[in-house]
Enzyme design. Structure first.
Site, short mmCIF file in Angstrom:
data_model
loop_
_atom_site.label_atom_id
_atom_site.label_comp_id
_atom_site.label_asym_id
_atom_site.label_seq_id
_atom_site.Cartn_x
_atom_site.Cartn_y
_atom_site.Cartn_z
N ASP A 11 0.87 -1.20 0.00
CA ASP A 11 0.00 0.00 0.00
C ASP A 11 0.90 1.23 0.00
OD1 ASP A 11 -2.29 1.67 0.21
OD2 ASP A 11 -2.17 1.69 2.40
N GLY A 44 -3.16 9.50 -3.41
CA GLY A 44 -4.31 10.30 -3.85
C GLY A 44 -3.92 11.67 -4.38
N CYS A 75 -4.50 -1.20 -2.07
CA CYS A 75 -4.67 0.23 -2.26
C CYS A 75 -5.57 0.46 -3.47
CB CYS A 75 -3.30 0.86 -2.50
SG CYS A 75 -3.36 2.60 -2.93
N ASN A 76 -6.71 1.10 -3.24
CA ASN A 76 -7.64 1.37 -4.35
C ASN A 76 -7.04 2.36 -5.34
OD1 ASN A 76 -10.68 0.41 -3.44
ND2 ASN A 76 -9.34 0.84 -1.72
N THR A 77 -6.34 3.35 -4.82
CA THR A 77 -5.81 4.42 -5.67
C THR A 77 -4.84 3.84 -6.69
OG1 THR A 77 -6.00 5.79 -3.69
CG2 THR A 77 -4.86 6.76 -5.57
N CYS A 192 -11.10 3.17 0.16
CA CYS A 192 -9.69 3.45 0.47
C CYS A 192 -9.37 2.61 1.69
CB CYS A 192 -9.49 4.93 0.77
SG CYS A 192 -7.84 5.29 1.42
N1 DGL Z 1 -4.77 3.36 0.94
C1 DGL Z 1 -4.93 3.94 -0.34
C2 DGL Z 1 -6.24 3.51 -1.02
O1 DGL Z 1 -6.75 2.49 -0.76
C3 DGL Z 1 -4.69 5.37 -0.61
C4 DGL Z 1 -4.22 6.39 0.30
C5 DGL Z 1 -3.35 7.39 -0.43
O2 DGL Z 1 -2.16 7.07 -0.55
O3 DGL Z 1 -3.83 8.44 -0.87
O4 DGL Z 1 -6.76 4.17 -1.85
#
Ligand code: DGL
Length: 265
Positions: A11, A44, A75-77, A192
């Site tokens: 992540d 993000g 990590c979704n981003t 997130c």
């Molecule tokens: N944990 C990350 C996600 O799931 C993103 C956080 C970030 O780095 O902005 O999107």
């Protein structure tokens, strides 16, 4: 008996620990390498090309060094951008984390669902396509939270984070007639992995009760399916934690529960 697998969980920071915690429950025998790309946090705030250029070679280096049997992009981003690139470049099986829009929309009774993610995640074509394909008649509100991942990370580090700051990021998720439970948002997708770190705060600060959809248990099931049944042998070395900034981790005690009671080296 086959030796315990190595699972690499990646992540931008500490949010992936909320996914790791579920995977550890499903495969307590495995060896875990958790990598936080804190040198580039928060994702993000970066552009799409920048994230692809950062993550794809970095994962290649990590595979070369740790020889994982499976890699989880927690990590979704990142996942909403890099999964096809990773699968094209590397042979290892990958599991990504993308907004759980399909199960959320299937569950909503009021047909009002909000997706709370980083600004990057909610802008992605990938996310928009999930809504086109799986909204199932729901009105889906995309909420890009500029600072919530950083606030959650700060809270895990023991920094005092005010209710006002969290509530402001959360407020746009709550849509419709606040006095009519049949005509307002009833489901919020946690898009997130950082947000479940502050789950209790989110629940307490929500203007009304909703179902929160955290995809971590589903991700853990997918990992377990891909790896097959565990052997008898368990990994003795436990877990490793790596920060790309190279900083030593001073959070060991706070991290122990996420690693199923092990102290990450
Ligand atoms: N944990 C990350 C996600 O799931 C993103 C956080 C970030 O780095 O902005 O999107």
């Amino acid at each position: 008996m086959s030796k315990p697998p190595t699972i690499l969980v990646f992540d931008s920071g500490l949010g992936g620990l909320t996914v790791l915690r579920e995977i550890v429950k499903a495969r307590p025998d495995a060896h875990y390498v958790y990598v936080a790309d804190d040198a580039f946090f928060p994702y993000g705030h970066h552009g799409e090309e920048e994230i692809i250029a950062r993550v794809v070679p970095l994962i290649g280096e990590l595979i070369g060094k740790h020889h994982p049997d499976l890699v989880v992009i927690a990590c979704n981003t990142a996942s909403t951008l890099v999964m096809s690139h990773l699968r094209k470049h590397y042979q290892v099986p990958f599991v990504g984390t993308v907004p759980a829009i399909k199960p959320a929309c299937a569950k909503s009774r009021t047909k009002r669902v909000s997706v709370l993610g980083t600004r990057g995640t909610v802008q992605r074509e990938y996310t928009r396509a999930l809504i086109r394909d799986f909204a199932q008649g729901c009105e889906v509100t995309l909420v890009g939270a500029a600072e919530l991942a950083s606030l959650a990370e700060a809270a895990l580090h023991g920094v005092e984070v005010g209710d006002r700051e969290i509530a402001a990021e959360l407020a746009p998720c709550f849509v419709g007639d606040r006095d009519n439970p049949l005509a307002r948002t009833d489901t919020v997708v946690l898009a997130c992995t950082h947000y479940p770190l502050v789950m209790e705060r989110l629940v307490a600060l929500a203007p009304w009760q909703v179902d929160w959809i955290d995809p971590a248990p589903a991700i853990a099931r997918r990992v377990a399916d891909l790896l097959g049944p565990p052997g008898i042998e368990a990994d003795a070395a436990g877990a490793e934690m790596i920060f790309t900034s190279g900083k030593p981790h001073t959070l060991s005690r706070a991290l122990v529960p996420f690693f199923g009671g092990r102290v990450p080296a």
